[in-house]
Design a protein around this motif. Structure first.
Motif, PDB file in Angstrom:
ATOM      1  N   LEU A 127      14.188  -2.107  -4.313  1.00  0.00           N
ATOM      2  CA  LEU A 127      13.994  -0.689  -4.204  1.00  0.00           C
ATOM      3  C   LEU A 127      12.886  -0.503  -3.290  1.00  0.00           C
ATOM      4  CD1 LEU A 127      15.081   0.663  -7.406  1.00  0.00           C
ATOM      5  CD2 LEU A 127      16.427   0.822  -5.352  1.00  0.00           C
ATOM      6  N   ALA A 128      11.575  -1.239  -3.620  1.00  0.00           N
ATOM      7  CA  ALA A 128      10.371  -0.866  -2.772  1.00  0.00           C
ATOM      8  C   ALA A 128      10.584  -1.411  -1.473  1.00  0.00           C
ATOM      9  CB  ALA A 128       9.201  -1.811  -3.511  1.00  0.00           C
ATOM     10  N   LEU A 129      11.240  -2.471  -1.013  1.00  0.00           N
ATOM     11  CA  LEU A 129      11.442  -2.811   0.263  1.00  0.00           C
ATOM     12  C   LEU A 129      12.476  -2.151   0.991  1.00  0.00           C
ATOM     13  CD1 LEU A 129      11.537  -6.553  -0.272  1.00  0.00           C
ATOM     14  CD2 LEU A 129       9.687  -5.196   0.876  1.00  0.00           C
ATOM     15  N   ALA A 130      13.482  -1.528   0.091  1.00  0.00           N
ATOM     16  CA  ALA A 130      14.263  -0.552   0.732  1.00  0.00           C
ATOM     17  C   ALA A 130      13.623   0.707   1.063  1.00  0.00           C
ATOM     18  CB  ALA A 130      15.472  -0.385   0.084  1.00  0.00           C
ATOM     19  N   SER A 176      11.345  -8.921 -17.289  1.00  0.00           N
ATOM     20  CA  SER A 176      12.465  -9.820 -16.893  1.00  0.00           C
ATOM     21  C   SER A 176      12.745  -9.970 -15.579  1.00  0.00           C
ATOM     22  CB  SER A 176      13.901  -9.151 -17.506  1.00  0.00           C
ATOM     23  OG  SER A 176      14.081  -7.816 -16.627  1.00  0.00           O
ATOM     24  N   TRP A 177      13.497 -11.121 -15.210  1.00  0.00           N
ATOM     25  CA  TRP A 177      13.675 -11.395 -13.744  1.00  0.00           C
ATOM     26  C   TRP A 177      14.347 -10.057 -12.861  1.00  0.00           C
ATOM     27  CZ3 TRP A 177      17.749 -11.881 -10.364  1.00  0.00           C
ATOM     28  CH2 TRP A 177      17.272 -12.281  -9.298  1.00  0.00           C
ATOM     29  N   SER A 178      15.656  -9.568 -13.641  1.00  0.00           N
ATOM     30  CA  SER A 178      16.181  -8.647 -12.897  1.00  0.00           C
ATOM     31  C   SER A 178      15.553  -7.367 -12.820  1.00  0.00           C
ATOM     32  CB  SER A 178      17.622  -8.384 -14.104  1.00  0.00           C
ATOM     33  OG  SER A 178      17.397  -7.815 -15.332  1.00  0.00           O
ATOM     34  N   GLY A 179      14.549  -6.922 -13.960  1.00  0.00           N
ATOM     35  CA  GLY A 179      13.798  -5.875 -13.720  1.00  0.00           C
ATOM     36  C   GLY A 179      12.895  -6.014 -12.373  1.00  0.00           C
ATOM     37  N   TRP A 180      12.305  -7.093 -12.351  1.00  0.00           N
ATOM     38  CA  TRP A 180      11.605  -7.473 -11.170  1.00  0.00           C
ATOM     39  C   TRP A 180      12.316  -7.407  -9.729  1.00  0.00           C
ATOM     40  CZ3 TRP A 180      11.954 -11.386  -7.624  1.00  0.00           C
ATOM     41  CH2 TRP A 180      10.622 -11.550  -6.640  1.00  0.00           C
ATOM     42  N   TYR A 181      13.533  -7.910  -9.956  1.00  0.00           N
ATOM     43  CA  TYR A 181      14.319  -8.061  -8.746  1.00  0.00           C
ATOM     44  C   TYR A 181      14.810  -6.588  -8.212  1.00  0.00           C
ATOM     45  CZ  TYR A 181      18.058  -9.261  -5.512  1.00  0.00           C
ATOM     46  OH  TYR A 181      18.925  -9.529  -4.461  1.00  0.00           O
ATOM     47  N   ARG A 182      14.927  -5.686  -9.238  1.00  0.00           N
ATOM     48  CA  ARG A 182      15.251  -4.253  -9.086  1.00  0.00           C
ATOM     49  C   ARG A 182      14.112  -3.530  -8.229  1.00  0.00           C
ATOM     50  NH1 ARG A 182      18.307  -3.604 -14.493  1.00  0.00           N
ATOM     51  NH2 ARG A 182      20.249  -4.660 -14.100  1.00  0.00           N
ATOM     52  N   GLY A 229       0.931  -1.174  -0.017  1.00  0.00           N
ATOM     53  CA  GLY A 229       0.178   0.153   0.064  1.00  0.00           C
ATOM     54  C   GLY A 229       0.752   1.216  -0.074  1.00  0.00           C
ATOM     55  N   GLU A 230       2.005   1.342   0.618  1.00  0.00           N
ATOM     56  CA  GLU A 230       2.751   2.454   0.930  1.00  0.00           C
ATOM     57  C   GLU A 230       3.944   2.823  -0.165  1.00  0.00           C
ATOM     58  OE1 GLU A 230       4.220   2.679   4.743  1.00  0.00           O
ATOM     59  OE2 GLU A 230       2.392   2.784   5.674  1.00  0.00           O
ATOM     60  N   VAL A 231       4.430   1.967  -0.483  1.00  0.00           N
ATOM     61  CA  VAL A 231       5.556   1.680  -1.630  1.00  0.00           C
ATOM     62  C   VAL A 231       5.435   1.153  -2.956  1.00  0.00           C
ATOM     63  CG1 VAL A 231       7.297   2.425   0.198  1.00  0.00           C
ATOM     64  CG2 VAL A 231       6.786   0.232  -0.397  1.00  0.00           C
ATOM     65  N   GLY A 232       4.322   0.909  -3.245  1.00  0.00           N
ATOM     66  CA  GLY A 232       3.802   0.080  -4.536  1.00  0.00           C
ATOM     67  C   GLY A 232       4.581  -0.992  -4.755  1.00  0.00           C
ATOM     68  N   TYR A 272       4.396  -3.468 -10.117  1.00  0.00           N
ATOM     69  CA  TYR A 272       5.316  -3.416 -11.159  1.00  0.00           C
ATOM     70  C   TYR A 272       4.818  -4.171 -12.419  1.00  0.00           C
ATOM     71  CZ  TYR A 272       5.436  -8.213  -9.573  1.00  0.00           C
ATOM     72  OH  TYR A 272       5.113  -9.665  -9.003  1.00  0.00           O
ATOM     73  N   GLU A 273       5.407  -3.710 -13.540  1.00  0.00           N
ATOM     74  CA  GLU A 273       5.213  -4.413 -14.778  1.00  0.00           C
ATOM     75  C   GLU A 273       6.615  -4.437 -15.592  1.00  0.00           C
ATOM     76  OE1 GLU A 273       2.129  -2.162 -17.159  1.00  0.00           O
ATOM     77  OE2 GLU A 273       0.752  -1.834 -15.311  1.00  0.00           O
TER      78      GLU A 273
END
Length: 64
Positions: A57-60, A47-53, A36-39, A43-44
């Motif tokens: 960043l969202a969890l950080a 690739s796996w690397s895009g999802w991982y990034r 809810g707070e950081v989205g 994500y759309e």
């Protein structure tokens, strides 16, 4: 009603297993808040690397 399947060393006490199982709710609450707070769920990527990034960043951002 909930149940758990636990794989632990034979010397593990019931108290230790209950403590570990209890941390699951803390983690789930954190993920719900992050969605809810950081989205975290916005994500759309293709690739796996895009999802991982995005997830990293969202969890950080949620941690700060």
């Amino acid at each position: 009603m909930a149940y758990y399947v636990a794989f632990a060393p034979s010397g593990t006490t019931l108290e230790e297993m209950v403590c570990v199982a209890g941390t699951r709710w803390t983690i789930e609450t954190s993920f719900e808040t992050a969605k809810g707070e950081v989205g975290l769920d916005h994500y759309e990527v293709r690739s796996w690397s895009g999802w991982y990034r995005h997830i990293t960043l969202a969890l950080a951002a949620h941690a700060f």
